[in-house]
Motif scaffolding. Structure first.
Motif: not given
Length: 178
Positions: A90-96, A140-144, A163-166
């Protein structure tokens, strides 16, 4: 009618299809001068012949090596199971990690390798974030997508939500200093 038909002088024999009509061509040479199969092919015919030849070579080389043919026997389900997208879960909450490819005022368009890019706001102290910068994102989501009132199908915004982490470089620099 003669203006619609074009006679090609360099063609010595045979029939040429031009302007929805067959036009016989002759330049004083007999019909046995040059067979139609020896004429140089151009356009689609040449490309099709080249691709057919390449496919025949690939099939013959695969038939020669028994190890190569086992890769062709795999089912779609097994290939899909081993794909990176499915392995990710699942893509939710994955850091990429992504790369900024476009900037419009305070909006950063980031490509992270998914189906769609994401659009995030530039932070207050984000002057360093320019086109080409590498950044960390939390997906948060791969496709809105959303189903609007009365619609029978979902409508997509062709964007992912993150969400941008930096910046990636700034984080690595602080870790190395400590």
């Amino acid at each position: 009618m003669a203006a619609l038909c074009k006679v090609v002088p360099r063609l010595r024999c045979g029939v040429r299809y031009t302007s929805s009509r067959f036009v016989g061509t002759s330049s004083g040479a007999s019909g046995s001068d040059q067979p139609a199969s020896d004429l140089p092919k151009s356009g689609f015919a040449a490309a099709f012949e080249l691709q057919s030849e390449l496919r025949r070579e690939a099939e013959s080389s695969a038939a020669g090596g028994s190890g190569s043919s086992s890769g062709q026997q795999e089912s779609f389900a097994s290939l899909l199971r081993r794909s990176p997208l499915i392995q990710m879960g699942p893509a939710k909450d994955k850091v990429v990690v992504g790369r900024i490819f476009h900037v419009v005022q305070d909006d950063l368009y980031v490509d992270f390798g998914g189906k769609f890019h994401c659009v995030v706001r530039r932070p207050e102290n984000g002057e360093r974030l320019q086109r080409g910068s590498r950044v960390r994102l939390r997906l948060q989501d791969l496709e809105l997508t959303a189903r609007f009132l009365g619609a029978k199908t979902d409508t997509t915004l062709l964007e992912a939500q993150a969400v941008l982490l930096g910046p990636l470089d700034g984080r690595d620099g602080r870790d190395n200093q400590s």
